[in-house]
Structure formats: structure tokens, C-alpha cells
Write a protein that holds these residues in place. Structure first.
Motif, PDB file in Angstrom:
ATOM      1  N   ASP A   1      -2.518   3.664  -8.043  1.00  0.00           N
ATOM      2  CA  ASP A   1      -3.874   3.703  -7.507  1.00  0.00           C
ATOM      3  C   ASP A   1      -4.625   2.462  -7.981  1.00  0.00           C
ATOM      4  O   ASP A   1      -4.882   2.307  -9.177  1.00  0.00           O
ATOM      5  CB  ASP A   1      -4.596   4.965  -7.975  1.00  0.00           C
TER       6      ASP A   1
ATOM      7  N   THR B   1      -7.727   2.745 -10.430  1.00  0.00           N
ATOM      8  CA  THR B   1      -7.591   2.809 -11.889  1.00  0.00           C
ATOM      9  C   THR B   1      -7.581   1.428 -12.510  1.00  0.00           C
ATOM     10  O   THR B   1      -8.044   1.231 -13.645  1.00  0.00           O
ATOM     11  CB  THR B   1      -6.308   3.559 -12.262  1.00  0.00           C
TER      12      THR B   1
ATOM     13  N   HIS C   1       0.812  -1.214   0.000  1.00  0.00           N
ATOM     14  CA  HIS C   1       0.000   0.000   0.000  1.00  0.00           C
ATOM     15  C   HIS C   1       0.851   1.273   0.000  1.00  0.00           C
ATOM     16  O   HIS C   1       0.329   2.346  -0.310  1.00  0.00           O
ATOM     17  CB  HIS C   1      -0.950   0.000   1.196  1.00  0.00           C
TER      18      HIS C   1
ATOM     19  N   ARG D   1     -13.295   3.767  -4.995  1.00  0.00           N
ATOM     20  CA  ARG D   1     -12.524   3.730  -3.743  1.00  0.00           C
ATOM     21  C   ARG D   1     -13.450   3.538  -2.541  1.00  0.00           C
ATOM     22  O   ARG D   1     -13.123   2.806  -1.609  1.00  0.00           O
ATOM     23  CB  ARG D   1     -11.729   5.030  -3.589  1.00  0.00           C
TER      24      ARG D   1
ATOM     25  N   LEU E   1     -11.104   1.596  -0.284  1.00  0.00           N
ATOM     26  CA  LEU E   1      -9.771   2.117  -0.542  1.00  0.00           C
ATOM     27  C   LEU E   1      -9.572   3.520  -0.002  1.00  0.00           C
ATOM     28  O   LEU E   1      -8.428   3.993   0.064  1.00  0.00           O
ATOM     29  CB  LEU E   1      -9.488   2.098  -2.057  1.00  0.00           C
ATOM     30  N   ASP E   2     -10.656   4.192   0.346  1.00  0.00           N
ATOM     31  CA  ASP E   2     -10.526   5.531   0.908  1.00  0.00           C
ATOM     32  C   ASP E   2     -10.412   5.512   2.425  1.00  0.00           C
ATOM     33  O   ASP E   2     -10.258   6.567   3.060  1.00  0.00           O
ATOM     34  CB  ASP E   2     -11.711   6.407   0.483  1.00  0.00           C
TER      35      ASP E   2
END
Length: 345
Positions: A51, A54, A46, A72, A77-78
Motif C-alpha cells: 500500500d 503507508t 499497481h 489515499r 489512490l482510492d
């Protein structure tokens, strides 16, 4: 007299309970080590640039900022890295390795699908190198001035110097192009038969060159180690004592020297399992072998984080299990050695 009998009766039970405690301790250490590896792998992946959103959106790169933000959020992912790590560890405890961003398939299913080809290739190459290399090294040490000794020395030098991909390419040029005996790539032919034995022969033909490429590395390594270890054992004081007692050459070599000479080979075998994946990756790429190595390389290129983490976890488990089995092999070869590595006289 009664006290000595009581001591003799309780000693095996004490040794058995001590061995059990050592095994439990090693298992606890293995679990803690695996947890540390999981955390380290997750953080390193990480922290790498790129990203994953994408990748999920597709290679076209046409996703808008709003779409990437939605991806995300959907995949978590956020969230902060520590929150993602906590969810990842919790999922592992339920045997959930996640979902591939690129292949759109369960990571566990992908790994299980590619596991057998890698186990077949790595197991065949490594075991062939271990058995043949140890045998050549031991026989060379028994006659240190014979032609086999010089052949093993040259083999070890060439094996260490030759990169695995270079050896693989040479084998392809020799036995697939110049003399077309073995197929170049894949695990089976496109028109491979479905019957068991014909398909087994087809798989063996495809396995020959990649397993030989891998086995030559370990053949050189184990032959040199076995030769050196056997020479040291034959020059030891206890071997001179065995000769002085009038024991036959076969008894001296097999019952005394061999048992001690094989211990460094087993130690090296356990250590080499950790570096096995790097060699397998190169061989699988050269021969287009459908295993974990080629899957790992493809996942790294496409930044498929769940698959990368799953393969790293599987390889870590393999190393830990190999180390435990090495300890068990120590115990089987010499019962005086505890699993912890100390001797009991």
C-alpha cells in the motif's frame, strides 16, 4: 533518351520520400510502443502487493485507518486503476511525472539529478567495451592462428562466466585495498575541489573501477561477436573475388570485409541497451554510485511508485532512441540498407 533522363532525375526524390515515410513510420511505431510500455508498467506496479499510503504516512507505521484513508483520497489512490492510469498518461503528456512519496520531491527533478551519473557510467563503460572489443575481435580474426586470437577467446569465456558484481568486488580488492590506486565509492570525494580540471580528474578516478567493471562485460561480448563476424566475412565469396582482383590486404579488409563484419556488432549494441540498466544497478550499488540504478533500487524497497514508473519510462525511452540510432548507423555504414532493414541495390 528523354525518358531515361527523366527517370534518373526523379529516382533520388523517390528514394528520399520513401526514406522519409519509413522514418515517420518508425516514429509512429515508437510512440505506440512507448504507450504500451507505460500502460504495462503502470498495471504491473499497481498489481504488486503493498500500500503506497503507508509509505506516504511514514515508516513508523503509526498512522490510523482514518489517516490512511485521507492520504489515499488526497493522492487519488482510492480511484479505480483505470482512472489512475488515465490521469497518469495525461500528466506524462504535460511532462509531469508525479511527486515522490518518500523523497517528497518532483520525480522529474530526481531523475534529472541522477541521470548524468548513470549516463556517464553507462556510456563510458559500454563505449569502451564496444570500441576495444570490436578492435580486438577484428584483429584476432585477421590472424586466426595468432596469440591474439586465443587471448580473445579466453577473454570472451571469462567475461561471459564472471558476474558483474563479482568482477566489481575483485577490482575493489585489487586496486582499492591491495594497491590503493582508485577510490572505492561515490562519484566525487567529500573534499573534491570546485575547479573544473581538478574536479574532472577526481571524477575520472572514481569512475575508473565502475566503468571498467561494466566495460569488461561488453568487451568480452563485442570481441567475440566481431571476431566471428569478421571470420565469416573474410571467408565469403566476394572477399575471394577481391583477392583475385589483386587488391591489397588493407583494401580488402577495410573497404570490403570490415563494413559487413561490423553490422552484427551494431545490431548487438542496439539490443544490449535494453539490458544495460540491470548491470548498471548492480554496479551502482557496489560502488555507491549516485545514479538512476541506485535510485531505482531504493525506490523499489520503499515502494515509491511514482519514482519507479518515472525511471522505467526513462529507460524505455533510452531503448527506443537507441534502436532508432542503430537504424541510422546502418544507413551511414551501408547506404544500400534502408531504415526498415531492406537492401536497395
Amino acid at each position: 533518351m528523354t525518358q531515361s533522363i527523366s527517370t534518373a532525375r526523379t529516382r533520388p526524390a523517390t528514394r528520399g520520400s520513401s526514406l522519409l515515410r519509413i522514418i515517420v513510420s518508425r516514429l509512429v511505431q515508437a510512440v505506440l510502443l512507448l504507450l504500451a510500455v507505460i500502460i504495462l508498467n503502470f498495471l504491473l506496479i499497481h498489481l504488486a502487493p503493498g500500500d503506497p499510503a503507508t509509505v506516504i504516512a511514514g515508516a513508523s507505521g503509526g498512522a490510523t485507518a482514518e489517516q490512511l484513508a485521507q492520504i489515499r483520497e488526497s493522492y487519488g489512490l482510492d480511484d479505480p486503476v483505470w482512472v489512475q492510469l488515465w490521469h497518469y498518461i495525461a500528466n506524462i503528456l504535460t511532462f509531469d511525472l508525479g511527486y515522490s512519496f518518500y523523497f517528497e520531491e518532483s520525480v522529474a527533478a530526481l531523475i534529472l539529478d541522477r541521470l548524468w551519473p548513470t549516463v556517464l557510467l553507462a556510456g563510458t563503460g559500454m563505449m569502451a567495451g564496444l570500441i576495444l572489443g570490436a578492435a580486438l575481435g577484428i584483429f584476432a580474426a585477421i590472424k586466426p592462428r595468432g596469440p591474439l586470437n586465443y587471448a580473445v577467446t579466453i577473454l570472451a569465456l571469462v567475461g561471459f562466466a564472471a558476474p558483474v558484481f563479482w568482477t566489481a568486488v575483485l577490482l575493489i580488492l585489487a586496486f582499492s585495498i591491495a594497491v590503493p590506486i582508485f577510490p572505492i565509492q561515490g562519484m566525487n570525494s567529500i573534499l573534491a575541489p570546485d575547479d573544473f580540471f581538478p574536479r574532472l580528474l577526481d571524477t575520472a578516478a572514481h569512475l575508473a573501477l565502475p566503468a571498467t567493471s561494466l566495460g569488461l562485460i561488453y568487451l568480452a561480448l563485442y570481441s567475440r561477436t566481431a571476431r566471428t563476424s569478421m571470420l565469416e566475412a573474410l571467408e565469403s565469396d566476394y572477399i575471394r573475388t577481391a583477392w583475385a582482383k589483386g587488391l591489397s590486404g588493407k583494401a580488402v579488409v577495410l573497404k570490403h570485409a570490415l563494413r559487413n563484419a561490423v553490422m552484427p556488432v551494431i545490431t548487438l549494441f542496439g539490443l544490449q541497451v535494453g539490458s544495460l540498466l540491470s548491470s548498471v544497478v548492480l554496479i551502482e550499488v557496489v560502488f555507491n554510485w549516485p545514479g538512476l540504478g541506485s535510485l531505482l533500487l531504493e525506490s523499489i524497497v520503499r515502494r515509491d511508485t511514482p519514482v519507479i514508473l518515472g525511471i522505467l519510462l526513462a529507460s524505455s525511452l533510452l531503448v527506443i532512441v537507441a534502436n532508432l540510432l542503430t537504424d541510422v548507423a546502418y544507413r551511414m555504414i551501408d547506404p544500400r540498407i534502408s531504415v526498415g532493414g531492406s537492401r536497395h541495390e
